[in-house]
Design an enzyme around this catalytic site. Structure first.
Site, PDB file in Angstrom:
ATOM      1  N   GLN A   6      41.603  34.335  46.885  1.00 55.82           N
ATOM      2  CA  GLN A   6      40.421  34.698  47.665  1.00 55.82           C
ATOM      3  C   GLN A   6      39.148  34.383  46.871  1.00 55.82           C
ATOM      4  O   GLN A   6      38.528  35.272  46.306  1.00 55.82           O
ATOM      5  CB  GLN A   6      40.496  36.194  47.989  1.00 55.82           C
ATOM      6  CG  GLN A   6      39.440  36.690  48.917  1.00 55.82           C
ATOM      7  CD  GLN A   6      39.764  36.400  50.359  1.00 55.82           C
ATOM      8  OE1 GLN A   6      40.891  36.543  50.784  1.00 55.82           O
ATOM      9  NE2 GLN A   6      38.774  36.013  51.116  1.00 55.82           N
ATOM     10  N   PHE A   7      38.748  33.107  46.845  1.00 54.47           N
ATOM     11  CA  PHE A   7      37.561  32.730  46.079  1.00 54.47           C
ATOM     12  C   PHE A   7      36.298  33.404  46.603  1.00 54.47           C
ATOM     13  O   PHE A   7      35.328  33.595  45.870  1.00 54.47           O
ATOM     14  CB  PHE A   7      37.381  31.212  46.022  1.00 54.47           C
ATOM     15  CG  PHE A   7      36.779  30.605  47.268  1.00 54.47           C
ATOM     16  CD1 PHE A   7      35.412  30.378  47.338  1.00 54.47           C
ATOM     17  CD2 PHE A   7      37.567  30.267  48.350  1.00 54.47           C
ATOM     18  CE1 PHE A   7      34.847  29.815  48.477  1.00 54.47           C
ATOM     19  CE2 PHE A   7      37.017  29.709  49.482  1.00 54.47           C
ATOM     20  CZ  PHE A   7      35.650  29.489  49.548  1.00 54.47           C
ATOM     21  N   THR A   8      36.312  33.820  47.874  1.00 58.37           N
ATOM     22  CA  THR A   8      35.108  34.431  48.447  1.00 58.37           C
ATOM     23  C   THR A   8      34.776  35.788  47.823  1.00 58.37           C
ATOM     24  O   THR A   8      33.681  36.302  48.040  1.00 58.37           O
ATOM     25  CB  THR A   8      35.227  34.578  49.974  1.00 58.37           C
ATOM     26  OG1 THR A   8      36.345  35.408  50.283  1.00 58.37           O
ATOM     27  CG2 THR A   8      35.380  33.212  50.639  1.00 58.37           C
TER      28      THR A   8
END
Length: 148
Positions: free
Chosen positions: A78-80
């Site tokens: 989950q890079f966000t």
């Protein structure tokens, strides 16, 4: 490194219409990695996730860990989680690690959990994913390997 941990009765992740990971009881863990993260951060958070006492004991108190209850993990990259929304209206993802580095650390995190005897299911790194879960409690925690 940052993880969002959600206690779950059941969860699954689907990529392009195909279920790639599914658990019946345990934790959904959204995993964000920044460019400063190391294998030490991976080990710290894997230990924390495995032994965090957020499951009820026989008296209804959060006193048992994932290891204690034999739970599973659905791990989602989950890079966000490193989206900076302080300026403007579009998140800035400059703090997120580059994909090659992030993938290596994400996979190391999953392997560190498996080494503790935990069943780990995953999505597909970098893919568009649909995640379904029943958040039990609800219990949701954010854990970081470094102080801000």
């Amino acid at each position: 490194m940052k993880v969002v941990v959600q206690r779950s009765k059941q969860a699954s992740v689907t990529v392009e219409g195909r279920v790639t990971g599914e658990i019946s009881f345990g934790l959904v863990v959204l995993v964000g990695i920044t460019h400063e993260d190391t294998i030490q951060d991976v080990q710290f958070l894997a230990e924390k996730v495995a032994h965090l006492r957020i499951f009820e004991d026989e008296e209804g108190k959060m006193n048992r860990s994932l290891v204690d209850v034999g739970g599973e993990v659905l791990s989602i990259s989950q890079f966000t989680l490193y989206g900076d929304c302080r300026k403007g209206r579009r998140p800035n993802f400059m703090q997120a690690a580059k994909p090659d580095e992030a993938k290596m650390l994400y996979e190391a995190f999953n392997e560190a959990l498996r080494a503790k005897g935990i069943k780990v299911e995953t999505g597909v790194f970098g893919a568009m994913m649909d995640v379904k879960l029943t958040n039990h409690g609800p219990v949701t925690l954010i854990i970081e390997s470094k102080e801000n």
